[in-house]
Design a protein around this motif. Structure first.
Motif, PDB file in Angstrom:
ATOM      1  N   GLU A  21       0.834  -1.201   0.000  1.00 15.48           N
ATOM      2  CA  GLU A  21       0.000   0.000   0.000  1.00 15.48           C
ATOM      3  C   GLU A  21       0.870   1.254   0.000  1.00 15.48           C
ATOM      4  OE1 GLU A  21      -4.170  -1.059   2.203  1.00 15.48           O
ATOM      5  OE2 GLU A  21      -2.444  -0.646   3.491  1.00 15.48           O
ATOM      6  N   VAL A  22       0.355   2.295  -0.668  1.00 17.93           N
ATOM      7  CA  VAL A  22       1.083   3.557  -0.762  1.00 17.93           C
ATOM      8  C   VAL A  22       0.110   4.699  -0.504  1.00 17.93           C
ATOM      9  CG1 VAL A  22       2.481   5.071  -2.217  1.00 17.93           C
ATOM     10  CG2 VAL A  22       2.660   2.591  -2.489  1.00 17.93           C
ATOM     11  N   LEU A  23       0.455   5.579   0.409  1.00 16.18           N
ATOM     12  CA  LEU A  23      -0.339   6.778   0.656  1.00 16.18           C
ATOM     13  C   LEU A  23       0.269   7.947  -0.110  1.00 16.18           C
ATOM     14  CD1 LEU A  23      -0.974   6.457   4.502  1.00 16.18           C
ATOM     15  CD2 LEU A  23      -2.672   6.185   2.683  1.00 16.18           C
ATOM     16  N   THR A  24      -0.542   8.621  -0.913  1.00 17.66           N
ATOM     17  CA  THR A  24      -0.075   9.732  -1.731  1.00 17.66           C
ATOM     18  C   THR A  24      -0.968  10.939  -1.477  1.00 17.66           C
ATOM     19  OG1 THR A  24       0.651   8.207  -3.479  1.00 17.66           O
ATOM     20  CG2 THR A  24       0.399  10.520  -4.090  1.00 17.66           C
ATOM     21  N   ALA A  25      -0.362  12.072  -1.169  1.00 15.10           N
ATOM     22  CA  ALA A  25      -1.149  13.288  -0.973  1.00 15.10           C
ATOM     23  C   ALA A  25      -1.811  13.694  -2.283  1.00 15.10           C
ATOM     24  CB  ALA A  25      -0.254  14.414  -0.463  1.00 15.10           C
ATOM     25  N   ARG A  26      -3.025  14.145  -2.195  1.00 18.66           N
ATOM     26  CA  ARG A  26      -3.769  14.573  -3.383  1.00 18.66           C
ATOM     27  C   ARG A  26      -3.015  15.683  -4.102  1.00 18.66           C
ATOM     28  NH1 ARG A  26      -9.751  14.658  -4.110  1.00 18.66           N
ATOM     29  NH2 ARG A  26     -10.169  15.846  -6.022  1.00 18.66           N
ATOM     30  N   LYS A  27      -2.924  15.592  -5.415  1.00 21.80           N
ATOM     31  CA  LYS A  27      -2.230  16.592  -6.216  1.00 21.80           C
ATOM     32  C   LYS A  27      -3.197  17.480  -6.995  1.00 21.80           C
ATOM     33  CE  LYS A  27       1.924  13.722  -6.854  1.00 21.80           C
ATOM     34  NZ  LYS A  27       1.596  12.766  -5.787  1.00 21.80           N
ATOM     35  N   ASP A  28      -4.475  17.157  -6.959  1.00 21.05           N
ATOM     36  CA  ASP A  28      -5.467  17.861  -7.761  1.00 21.05           C
ATOM     37  C   ASP A  28      -6.379  18.720  -6.903  1.00 21.05           C
ATOM     38  OD1 ASP A  28      -4.761  16.560 -10.263  1.00 21.05           O
ATOM     39  OD2 ASP A  28      -5.675  14.750  -9.420  1.00 21.05           O
ATOM     40  N   PRO A  29      -6.977  19.753  -7.497  1.00 21.20           N
ATOM     41  CA  PRO A  29      -8.007  20.497  -6.762  1.00 21.20           C
ATOM     42  C   PRO A  29      -9.188  19.601  -6.432  1.00 21.20           C
ATOM     43  CG  PRO A  29      -7.296  21.680  -8.746  1.00 21.20           C
ATOM     44  CD  PRO A  29      -6.719  20.296  -8.833  1.00 21.20           C
ATOM     45  N   VAL A  30     -10.003  20.043  -5.502  1.00 26.06           N
ATOM     46  CA  VAL A  30     -11.263  19.372  -5.195  1.00 26.06           C
ATOM     47  C   VAL A  30     -12.391  20.063  -5.960  1.00 26.06           C
ATOM     48  CG1 VAL A  30     -12.885  18.697  -3.381  1.00 26.06           C
ATOM     49  CG2 VAL A  30     -10.407  18.675  -2.930  1.00 26.06           C
ATOM     50  N   VAL A  31     -12.442  21.381  -5.853  1.00 25.92           N
ATOM     51  CA  VAL A  31     -13.367  22.195  -6.651  1.00 25.92           C
ATOM     52  C   VAL A  31     -12.548  22.857  -7.751  1.00 25.92           C
ATOM     53  CG1 VAL A  31     -14.945  24.157  -6.641  1.00 25.92           C
ATOM     54  CG2 VAL A  31     -14.901  22.581  -4.692  1.00 25.92           C
ATOM     55  N   TRP A  32     -12.938  22.617  -8.986  1.00 25.68           N
ATOM     56  CA  TRP A  32     -12.130  23.050 -10.131  1.00 25.68           C
ATOM     57  C   TRP A  32     -12.563  24.398 -10.685  1.00 25.68           C
ATOM     58  CZ3 TRP A  32      -8.052  20.234 -12.548  1.00 25.68           C
ATOM     59  CH2 TRP A  32      -7.749  19.021 -11.913  1.00 25.68           C
ATOM     60  N   SER A  33     -13.716  24.890 -10.307  1.00 28.17           N
ATOM     61  CA  SER A  33     -14.164  26.196 -10.781  1.00 28.17           C
ATOM     62  C   SER A  33     -13.689  27.277  -9.827  1.00 28.17           C
ATOM     63  CB  SER A  33     -15.689  26.235 -10.895  1.00 28.17           C
ATOM     64  OG  SER A  33     -16.287  26.002  -9.631  1.00 28.17           O
ATOM     65  N   GLY A  34     -13.660  28.506 -10.299  1.00 30.69           N
ATOM     66  CA  GLY A  34     -13.265  29.620  -9.455  1.00 30.69           C
ATOM     67  C   GLY A  34     -14.354  29.999  -8.480  1.00 30.69           C
ATOM     68  N   PRO A  35     -14.021  30.776  -7.460  1.00 33.88           N
ATOM     69  CA  PRO A  35     -15.008  31.141  -6.425  1.00 33.88           C
ATOM     70  C   PRO A  35     -16.172  31.958  -6.973  1.00 33.88           C
ATOM     71  CG  PRO A  35     -12.984  32.428  -6.189  1.00 33.88           C
ATOM     72  CD  PRO A  35     -12.703  31.373  -7.208  1.00 33.88           C
ATOM     73  N   ASP A  36     -15.966  32.625  -8.112  1.00 35.45           N
ATOM     74  CA  ASP A  36     -17.014  33.463  -8.678  1.00 35.45           C
ATOM     75  C   ASP A  36     -17.771  32.770  -9.808  1.00 35.45           C
ATOM     76  OD1 ASP A  36     -16.265  35.555  -6.955  1.00 35.45           O
ATOM     77  OD2 ASP A  36     -14.729  36.249  -8.358  1.00 35.45           O
ATOM     78  N   ALA A  37     -17.510  31.482 -10.009  1.00 41.01           N
ATOM     79  CA  ALA A  37     -18.173  30.764 -11.086  1.00 41.01           C
ATOM     80  C   ALA A  37     -19.677  30.683 -10.826  1.00 41.01           C
ATOM     81  CB  ALA A  37     -17.587  29.363 -11.223  1.00 41.01           C
ATOM     82  N   GLU A  38     -20.455  30.864 -11.872  1.00 44.68           N
ATOM     83  CA  GLU A  38     -21.893  30.801 -11.734  1.00 44.68           C
ATOM     84  C   GLU A  38     -22.360  29.355 -11.677  1.00 44.68           C
ATOM     85  OE1 GLU A  38     -23.826  32.997 -14.781  1.00 44.68           O
ATOM     86  OE2 GLU A  38     -22.991  34.938 -14.170  1.00 44.68           O
TER      87      GLU A  38
END
Length: 301
Positions: A21-38
């Motif tokens: 088993e290997v634990l790897t820290a997440r490298k990707d965003p969780v929310v991919w849109s910007g804070p002002d995205a509609e």
């Protein structure tokens, strides 16, 4: 549209199915849109989703719509042609239908649901792009002995066996029956989506035939699950028919057996970004069938 890109060990950001088993820290965003995205998801909901890895809704579809979708679920489950199709998975002991895959392709009713703005717009907002359906299915989970789904990260399987490159997918589980504390409800470890658990052991050929009934390859160890549970805790989701749970592709989740008389049925849809289209499997000898891991990356309209 089908890709023929073959990943290599050097390019794999999330190694799995190795000797240990290997634990790897997440490298990707969780929310991919910007804070002002509609979109229909509020900023505070997005913040909670990013922190916890999930978002629960008391009502996504109306009681009247629940009846329509539940009737369609019953029709599919009772159809001998559907039962005989490879898309249908049956309980090993009772021989009752457990799941039917690719329902958005075999049912006009569920095809409409995946394009419903209440569903589709939330997926687009979270993933910050157009999306396609990586997987859809109905889960019946009948009473009196339906088996559960053991702890797992969907992304681990989709990465290893379907070739999904990055953590840019979101799932929604829409309840078509009441989710009780006792009938095998969904459990998630909040915050577990920030760590990728690469599992030990090679992927057997045609592993999907076994794993859709009982997961083996891609199953975390007791020690790793204990470590994650101690760090994050466990959240059990309950709610009325019509409620929904959105969750990140890397959440550690599972559900228990249903030994009550009351079925727990839901429709489950996986949206993947068109910018994250599947390549060749990262840790499996062959791709899973397209009814499990889609190869049509056409954006939903």
């Amino acid at each position: 549209m089908t890709t023929t890109v073959t990943p290599t060990v050097e390019t794999d950001p999330y190694p799995t199915r190795g000797a240990s088993e290997v634990l790897t820290a997440r490298k990707d965003p969780v929310v991919w849109s910007g804070p002002d995205a509609e979109g229909p998801v509020t900023p505070w909901e997005l913040e909670a989703y990013e922190r916890n890895g999930f978002m629960a809704m008391e009502q996504l579809i109306t009681p009247e719509e629940v009846e329509v979708y539940r009737a369609e679920l019953d029709r599919l489950v009772d159809d001998p042609a559907v039962r005989a199709d490879e898309r249908s998975i049956v309980e090993p002991r009772s021989q009752k239908v457990r799941s039917v895959f690719e329902v958005h392709r075999i049912s006009e009713v569920f095809a409409g649901l995946v394009r419903d703005p209440r569903v589709l717009d939330r997926a687009r907002q979270i993933l910050g792009s157009d999306v396609y359906v990586h997987q859809s299915r109905i889960n019946v989970k009948p009473g009196f002995g339906a088996s559960g789904f053991y702890w797992h990260s969907d992304f681990e399987t989709w990465h290893a066996e379907d070739g999904m490159p990055d953590m840019r997918a979101v799932s929604v589980s829409i309840a078509l029956t009441e989710n009780l504390e006792t009938n095998g409800g969904l459990m998630i470890m909040p915050g577990s989506h920030r760590t990728f658990l690469g599992c030990a052991g090679e992927t057997p050929a045609d592993n999907y035939k076994q794993s859709l009934q009982m997961q083996d390859a891609g199953t975390p160890s007791d020690e790793a699950l204990t470590q994650l549970a101690d760090a994050h805790g466990v959240k059990l989701f309950t709610g009325a028919a019509g409620s929904a749970t959105w969750f990140d592709c890397n959440c550690m989740h599972g559900s228990g057996d249903n030994i009550t008389p009351y079925p727990r049925s839901n429709v489950f849809i996986v949206f993947n970004s068109v910018e994250n289209a599947a390549v060749e499997p990262f840790a499996a000898p062959v791709r899973r069938p397209e009814f499990i891991g889609a190869r049509d990356f056409t954006p939903l309209r």
